[in-house]
Write a protein that holds these residues in place. Structure first.
Motif, PDB file in Angstrom:
ATOM      1  N   PRO A  58      29.098 -57.157 -65.381  1.00  0.00           N
ATOM      2  CA  PRO A  58      30.195 -56.386 -64.791  1.00  0.00           C
ATOM      3  C   PRO A  58      31.075 -55.748 -65.870  1.00  0.00           C
ATOM      4  CG  PRO A  58      30.101 -58.630 -63.907  1.00  0.00           C
ATOM      5  CD  PRO A  58      29.245 -58.600 -65.132  1.00  0.00           C
ATOM      6  N   PHE A  59      31.574 -54.544 -65.567  1.00  0.00           N
ATOM      7  CA  PHE A  59      32.493 -53.888 -66.501  1.00  0.00           C
ATOM      8  C   PHE A  59      33.478 -53.057 -65.695  1.00  0.00           C
ATOM      9  CE2 PHE A  59      34.232 -51.018 -69.580  1.00  0.00           C
ATOM     10  CZ  PHE A  59      34.253 -51.743 -70.761  1.00  0.00           C
ATOM     11  N   MET A  60      34.754 -53.297 -65.921  1.00  0.00           N
ATOM     12  CA  MET A  60      35.798 -52.541 -65.226  1.00  0.00           C
ATOM     13  C   MET A  60      35.869 -51.122 -65.784  1.00  0.00           C
ATOM     14  SD  MET A  60      37.638 -54.316 -62.921  1.00  0.00           S
ATOM     15  CE  MET A  60      39.360 -53.816 -63.023  1.00  0.00           C
ATOM     16  N   THR A  64      38.034 -41.620 -64.104  1.00  0.00           N
ATOM     17  CA  THR A  64      39.064 -40.586 -64.237  1.00  0.00           C
ATOM     18  C   THR A  64      39.975 -40.837 -65.434  1.00  0.00           C
ATOM     19  OG1 THR A  64      40.720 -41.655 -62.814  1.00  0.00           O
ATOM     20  CG2 THR A  64      39.049 -40.299 -61.729  1.00  0.00           C
ATOM     21  N   SER A  65      39.754 -41.958 -66.134  1.00  0.00           N
ATOM     22  CA  SER A  65      40.573 -42.315 -67.301  1.00  0.00           C
ATOM     23  C   SER A  65      39.731 -42.230 -68.567  1.00  0.00           C
ATOM     24  CB  SER A  65      41.126 -43.738 -67.134  1.00  0.00           C
ATOM     25  OG  SER A  65      41.571 -44.261 -68.372  1.00  0.00           O
ATOM     26  N   GLN A  66      40.131 -41.363 -69.497  1.00  0.00           N
ATOM     27  CA  GLN A  66      39.405 -41.251 -70.752  1.00  0.00           C
ATOM     28  C   GLN A  66      39.482 -42.550 -71.543  1.00  0.00           C
ATOM     29  OE1 GLN A  66      37.476 -38.467 -71.719  1.00  0.00           O
ATOM     30  NE2 GLN A  66      36.723 -40.038 -73.107  1.00  0.00           N
ATOM     31  N   GLU A  67      40.621 -43.217 -71.486  1.00  0.00           N
ATOM     32  CA  GLU A  67      40.786 -44.495 -72.186  1.00  0.00           C
ATOM     33  C   GLU A  67      39.789 -45.529 -71.664  1.00  0.00           C
ATOM     34  OE1 GLU A  67      44.306 -47.809 -73.160  1.00  0.00           O
ATOM     35  OE2 GLU A  67      44.681 -46.149 -71.776  1.00  0.00           O
ATOM     36  N   SER A  68      39.628 -45.562 -70.350  1.00  0.00           N
ATOM     37  CA  SER A  68      38.694 -46.512 -69.740  1.00  0.00           C
ATOM     38  C   SER A  68      37.250 -46.191 -70.131  1.00  0.00           C
ATOM     39  CB  SER A  68      38.847 -46.481 -68.215  1.00  0.00           C
ATOM     40  OG  SER A  68      37.983 -47.405 -67.592  1.00  0.00           O
ATOM     41  N   ALA A  73      32.285 -47.076 -73.722  1.00  0.00           N
ATOM     42  CA  ALA A  73      31.424 -46.628 -74.818  1.00  0.00           C
ATOM     43  C   ALA A  73      31.485 -47.584 -76.005  1.00  0.00           C
ATOM     44  CB  ALA A  73      31.818 -45.218 -75.252  1.00  0.00           C
ATOM     45  N   ALA A  74      32.661 -48.149 -76.257  1.00  0.00           N
ATOM     46  CA  ALA A  74      32.816 -49.085 -77.366  1.00  0.00           C
ATOM     47  C   ALA A  74      32.127 -50.413 -77.081  1.00  0.00           C
ATOM     48  CB  ALA A  74      34.299 -49.314 -77.650  1.00  0.00           C
ATOM     49  N   ALA A  75      32.079 -50.792 -75.802  1.00  0.00           N
ATOM     50  CA  ALA A  75      31.503 -52.083 -75.435  1.00  0.00           C
ATOM     51  C   ALA A  75      29.987 -52.050 -75.319  1.00  0.00           C
ATOM     52  CB  ALA A  75      32.108 -52.552 -74.110  1.00  0.00           C
ATOM     53  N   ALA A 120      30.509 -39.658 -73.560  1.00  0.00           N
ATOM     54  CA  ALA A 120      30.717 -40.908 -74.278  1.00  0.00           C
ATOM     55  C   ALA A 120      29.408 -41.620 -74.603  1.00  0.00           C
ATOM     56  CB  ALA A 120      31.616 -41.825 -73.444  1.00  0.00           C
ATOM     57  N   LEU A 121      28.433 -41.546 -73.696  1.00  0.00           N
ATOM     58  CA  LEU A 121      27.204 -42.326 -73.873  1.00  0.00           C
ATOM     59  C   LEU A 121      25.994 -41.506 -74.319  1.00  0.00           C
ATOM     60  CD1 LEU A 121      27.400 -44.816 -70.865  1.00  0.00           C
ATOM     61  CD2 LEU A 121      28.078 -45.170 -73.244  1.00  0.00           C
ATOM     62  N   LEU A 122      26.122 -40.190 -74.360  1.00  0.00           N
ATOM     63  CA  LEU A 122      24.987 -39.363 -74.768  1.00  0.00           C
ATOM     64  C   LEU A 122      24.461 -39.703 -76.165  1.00  0.00           C
ATOM     65  CD1 LEU A 122      23.020 -37.158 -74.008  1.00  0.00           C
ATOM     66  CD2 LEU A 122      24.708 -35.455 -74.751  1.00  0.00           C
TER      67      LEU A 122
END
Length: 255
Positions: A58-60, A64-68, A73-75, A120-122
């Protein structure tokens, strides 16, 4: 090494069904959505991923949030498959009475949400050496209908993004797939569209024998994502047998 799939909007409906199917196929599935309780339940049902192995993690996420999205992408250290499923429709107002806030929300979730997550994931999809990017659109992405102006505009935007990505990524080790469902009955889509009005939502499917289910669409998504690496399914349109076109639906009550 276990392949990793990221599925957005995974807390219910098509997203949850897709996460289950991918986990059953042996993927490490990052199930991303806003409702942690739903995600935890999904992981318990489908099998929680441990140590990067098969199952659901699971990942929150709020697309709509760039920070989220940046946190996602970091995780995620590896991404072999990305399913941009987060989306939705709001209302059935004619264009002349369209609510700007509703249109903005639909565009932000369906189009800009897909853009944020894709950007972010490309790099990780390319780095995998055999990435698959699946865009979950709709037949509303290429056919307009009365009362669907805002949703159709958003889904047309997603379709255009998908087609553009396929052109721009030609030569890269990434396949770009569009899965466009017609009439699908899930527990939340139409209810959300009509602001929680269950009776109005049910009327959409009244008399329709066997509309598609979330599992039907998930089956199509996973089939597209697991073809041999040289095979690209550009667009898969999936409808129930009762639906010949956006405006042509057989209903038992009309027989």
């Amino acid at each position: 090494m276990t392949k990793t799939a990221v599925v957005t909007g995974a807390s219910s409906g098509i997203g949850a069904a897709t996460a289950r199917r991918l986990a059953a196929e042996g993927f490490h599935v990052v199930a991303a959505a806003r409702r942690r309780d739903r995600l935890d339940k999904l992981a318990a049902e489908a099998g929680a991923a441990e140590g990067g192995g098969p199952g659901v993690e699971p990942f929150m996420l709020d697309v709509t949030s760039q920070e989220s999205v940046d946190a996602l992408a970091a995780a995620v250290t590896r991404c072999d498959v990305l399913v941009n499923n987060a989306g939705g429709a709001i209302g059935m107002d004619p264009v002349a009475e369209g609510d700007v806030a509703d249109w903005q929300r639909m565009y932000d979730v369906n189009v800009l949400g897909s853009l944020r997550v894709t950007r972010a994931l490309l790099p990780k999809l390319i780095a995998s050496g055999d990435g698959v990017l699946v865009m979950l659109t709709s037949t509303a992405g290429f056919i307009a209908y009365e009362g669907g102006g805002g949703y159709a505009a958003a889904k047309h935007g997603q379709t255009a993004m998908t087609e553009t990505l396929r052109l721009e990524l030609c030569g890269e080790p990434v396949r770009v797939v569009e899965v466009a469902p017609g009439m699908v009955k899930t527990e939340e889509f139409s209810v959300n569209r009509f602001g929680g009005d269950v009776e109005r939502a049910e009327k959409v499917y009244a008399g329709v024998p066997d509309p598609l289910t979330a599992d039907d669409v998930a089956d199509a998504v996973v089939w597209c994502a697991t073809r041999p690496s040289h095979v690209n399914i550009d667009r898969l349109v999936i409808r129930p047998r009762a639906q010949a076109a956006q405006h042509k639906v057989y209903r038992v009550a009309d027989a």
